[in-house]
Design a protein around this motif. Structure first.
Motif: not given
Length: 117
Positions: A60, A63, A79, A103-104
């Motif tokens: 994860n 993102r 996304e 990434d986020r």
């Protein structure tokens, strides 16, 4: 002669686009673009792509995904979800594209090159 000139121009454009993306990711005044992760082993497949691209996002980290043409213009973005991600690229024209996984925080995790047929 025309084919060799066309090949030279194409290779020049590929190198220029990669340099532009590298400058974006290595900008000292842009701390949001500095990569803090060790290089992850994310594979974007199939390559060459015809209808879709996919990648596995098990940890994860990813993102957001942005698809750039070889001039460095963003063409598409989406996304990322946890697990396997599949994105339709059938509307893209044939050619080379750069897939940037972020990434986020907007930090670049990796950039991959994909051939669309």
């Amino acid at each position: 002669m025309k084919q060799s000139l066309l090949l030279f121009v194409l290779l020049f454009m590929v190198g220029w686009a990669q340099a532009q993306l590298a400058m974006r990711s290595n900008c000292d005044s842009c701390p949001k673009n500095k990569v803090t992760y060790s290089k992850t082993d994310i594979k974007v497949y199939p390559n060459p792509a015809t209808d879709f691209i996919a990648f596995q996002n098990n940890d994860n980290h990813v993102r957001k995904v942005v698809i750039y043409n070889m001039v460095g213009r963003p063409i598409d973005q989406f996304e990322a979800q946890s697990g396997k991600n599949v994105h339709n690229v059938s509307a893209l024209a044939r050619g080379m594209y750069l897939i940037q996984l972020m990434d986020r925080n907007g930090k670049i995790v990796t950039t991959k090159r994909i051939n669309k047929r």
